[in-house]
Design an enzyme around this catalytic site. Sequence first.
Site, mmCIF file in Angstrom:
data_model
loop_
_atom_site.group_PDB
_atom_site.id
_atom_site.type_symbol
_atom_site.label_atom_id
_atom_site.label_comp_id
_atom_site.label_asym_id
_atom_site.label_seq_id
_atom_site.Cartn_x
_atom_site.Cartn_y
_atom_site.Cartn_z
ATOM 1 N N CYS B 33 0.857 -1.240 0.176
ATOM 2 C CA CYS B 33 0.118 0.066 0.046
ATOM 3 C C CYS B 33 0.920 1.195 -0.055
ATOM 4 O O CYS B 33 0.396 2.283 0.050
ATOM 5 C CB CYS B 33 -0.941 0.075 1.256
ATOM 6 S SG CYS B 33 -0.285 0.345 2.770
ATOM 7 N N CYS B 102 -5.309 5.684 3.833
ATOM 8 C CA CYS B 102 -4.186 5.154 3.507
ATOM 9 C C CYS B 102 -2.982 5.507 4.129
ATOM 10 O O CYS B 102 -1.999 4.510 4.023
ATOM 11 C CB CYS B 102 -3.911 5.320 1.818
ATOM 12 S SG CYS B 102 -3.511 6.741 1.317
#
Lengths: 388, 124
Positions: B33, B102
């Site tokens: 990620c 995120c």
Amino acid sequence: MKQIYMDYNATTPLRPEVLEAMLPFYREHFGNPSSVHWAGRMVSGAVEKAREQVARLINASPAEIVFTSCGSEGDNLALKGTVEALKDKGNHIITTAVEHPAVLNTCEFLEKNGCEVTYLPVDAEGMIDLAQLEAAITEKTILISAMWGNNETGTIFPIKEIGAIARKYKVRFHTDAVQAVGKLPVDVQKAGVDLLVISGHKIGAPKGVGAIYIRRGARMVPLIHGGHQERNRRAGTHNVAGIVGLGLACELAGRHLEENAARLKALRDKLERGIVERIPEVKVNGHPTRRLPNTLNVSFAYIEGESLLLNFDMKGVAASSGSACTSGSLEPSHVMGAMGVDIALAHSSTRFSLGPDSSEEDVDYILEILPPIVARLREMSPLYPGNK
Amino acid sequence: MYTEKVMDHFSNPRNVGEIENADGVGEVGNASCGDIMKIFLKVEDNIIKDVKFKTFGCGAAIATSSMVTEMAIGKTLDEAMELTNAAVADALDGLPANKMHCSNLAADALHEAIKNYKEKQGAG
């Protein structure tokens, strides 16, 4: 602060002579080129001159050029227009995993509407395999869509060979040449392409204008229905000033094209060599030789692309990243993914794309500021083995 | 895109580094990620005396890591456990929407480090 622009694959500045050529069409020459009266006639000639200028750059005939609003529109017209026009022949498209979203997302849309799409993989250098392409062709195949030069890595596809395969199987061949036109010699006859897409703002014309080459005789259903402009292939009142700008930008791009490309390649290579020599653990992404002359894509192990770009920006350098954070999605670049680049390296991929104003001094400056930026970010990174 | 405070913490991150023989270490995120945060703690009398961090990530990830270390120092472990990612973002005058989930993991990393400290204490 010094400002250095190294993102010419994203967009280019409007060339001053292009702006000068456009201004009269905002000021006094306001007519609609479809009108028969004096005001229209004054303008229609300029549109046709631009059509000739665009055609000349890619060795096409002016009648084969259709003006559009951008590269994405051209790609949409090429794909959707072909599928609609050739639906009696088949519903299969072959494209590649590394196309621009203008092609990939259009393919996804077409799949939802009954098309079958084969996405050709690429190797670690971003290159497709021609044998795989040939093997993918079926009786239902109506179109091959493969970009000329990749926007992220610069890898250049073997367009002429793809064209020959398309001819052999009587399949239509579309190429998104947005990154290639103006940087490489582009000849639609030699390349054997049927559809080729150009974007104005990548070559010093304004944003909001583009063109598509449609080989004579290729049946197309328009995307935009309306008036009879562009021989019924694209309705809508012409963006006259933009078209005039695109025409001149194409003419200027054609002048000294190879010398300009050689100059950019030399600068790009100096930047590449300098980075590889000065910074350990970097990976150059893309094909080592078959690459757009202005494009360098590098991954810096252990650091993340956006952080690098922000540091660059603080030093006045504008570049681009394949990092998820900069694209608005959470996935790193699909191009890096298709090339099998390690995911952490994909997040750190950084693109330098050079253009007419790029100089030796720009490259020297980047080579001066880059090593300490990378070192500092690596010091901060839990992934960097040097910290352990 | 980023507030002045985010850019300040990104440009001049506080408490970067590692603590040798840290009392607690927490790590969150993964390379897929694009963000990994590692927090190191020194604890005395149930109070966080020192915090350092290492982060692989974007501007928001680095800024939130830096901010959480400043917010945690001097707090009791219970107080530090109550620090949230949202509070860290607020302290930075906000983050862009796409960064909120995120790249805003710093408080999670701090909580992991505190849990690690408590586990070690329990084991001891």
